[in-house]
Design an enzyme around this catalytic site. Structure first.
Site, short mmCIF file in Angstrom:
data_model
loop_
_atom_site.label_atom_id
_atom_site.label_comp_id
_atom_site.label_asym_id
_atom_site.label_seq_id
_atom_site.Cartn_x
_atom_site.Cartn_y
_atom_site.Cartn_z
CG ASP A 33 -1.83 -1.17 1.27
OD1 ASP A 33 -2.33 -1.52 0.20
OD2 ASP A 33 -2.03 -1.76 2.36
CG HIS A 34 4.04 3.74 2.29
ND1 HIS A 34 5.37 3.93 2.08
CD2 HIS A 34 3.58 4.91 2.79
CE1 HIS A 34 5.73 5.15 2.45
NE2 HIS A 34 4.66 5.76 2.89
CE1 TYR A 35 3.04 6.82 -0.73
CE2 TYR A 35 5.39 6.38 -1.01
CZ TYR A 35 4.36 7.11 -0.45
OH TYR A 35 4.66 8.12 0.42
#
Lengths: 168, 129
Positions: A33-35
């Site tokens: 999610d990051h990223y």
């Protein structure tokens, strides 16, 4: 998910210095999610890893009798990023340790000790024991078995290295 | 022997580092909490930095006294009593009580923590080294 942001202690000098390692892998959900498409370790979690390294170092100095909490980060400078597949090394040095708390200087390196990734200072406070007991009970909620397990693991590994290898 | 101005400059840079304020904001009369927005945890950081920067030892509670208002006999109607003011003076000998004593509202005790108070405290510590 377990809230442990260091994998192993490489060095531990009581009340003075600790070096810990954190390997980054794509098995870690947050990197996706990051990223998306660019898996970078969040700076906040790098600081958390340093705080866990420093917190154990500070706690151990008083035999884990104090509840050591992160109180303040007066300085946090980052010079780059660490991605999946990289290895972080956290060096934490105790600058000051007194009854009320401690301050530590931390450095994060990526893939060896040549490349400095971050320079961070952390202030820890010792919670007032009588007030903390009223709020949280006598159990030391900071130093859970899970967190202290990292230190136990390092001791066990050191002991096994010290023993001569036995044939199978 | 450091002069008062040298001590002020060093206290100023200490507060710039501890509180993330600009140098110009730190004047002798600046209050730590009101003007420089220090929070309680910053006091611990300030103590650490003063000790390191000046090579002095600051015993717990000496610079920033603890439990100042825990004795009920020292307070009446939200203000310090005469006994309370005397106690405060003895525990904060470096603070300028002139204005505070005129209207000793307990909530204003924080205003006694000024840059000048730190400078006087450090000067005294250095002189007795």
């Amino acid at each position: 998910m377990r809230w442990i942001w260091i994998d192993k202690f490489l060095e531990f000098r009581s009340g003075d210095f600790a070096r810990a390692v954190k390997n980054l892998t794509l098995a870690e959900e947050h990197l996706h999610d990051h990223y998306p498409g660019f898996p970078v370790m969040p700076a906040s979690l790098i600081i958390e890893g340093m705080a866990q390294t420093g917190g154990i170092l500070v706690g151990e100095a008083k035999n884990f009798e104090e509840k050591v909490v992160l109180a303040k980060i007066p300085k946090a400078e980052f010079y780059g990023v660490a991605c999946a597949g990289d290895q972080l090394i956290y060096d934490v040095k105790v600058l000051d340790l007194r009854a009320e708390g401690a301050v530590v200087a931390c450095k994060a390196f990526v893939n060896g000790l040549e490349t400095l990734l971050a320079d961070v200072e952390i202030v820890f406070a010792h919670l007032d024991n009588s007030r903390a007991n009223q709020l949280f009970g006598p159990k030391n909620f900071v130093f859970t078995r899970q967190l202290l397990g990292i230190l136990d693991l390092a001791k066990a590994q050191q002991a096994s290295l010290a023993e001569p290898a036995k044939p199978n | 022997m450091a002069t008062q101005e040298e001590i002020f400059k060093k206290v100023q840079s200490t507060l710039v580092d501890a509180l993330g304020v600009d140098e110009e904001q730190v004047e002798p009369g600046s209050t730590l909490q009101g003007d420089l927005e220090a929070e309680s945890i910053d006091f611990l950081d300030i103590v650490f930095r003063l000790e390191r920067n000046f090579g002095i030892t600051i015993p717990r509670g000496e610079l920033f006294p603890e439990n100042l208002t825990s004795d009920a006999s020292m307070i009446a109607d939200g203000k310090l009593t005469v006994k309370g003011i005397e106690e405060l003076k003895s525990r904060m000998p470096y603070a300028d009580m002139t204005e505070f004593a005129k209207n000793p509202v307990v909530d204003n005790i924080g205003d006694l923590y000024t840059v000048d108070m730190l400078v006087k405290y450090v000067a005294d510590k250095l002189a007795s080294k």
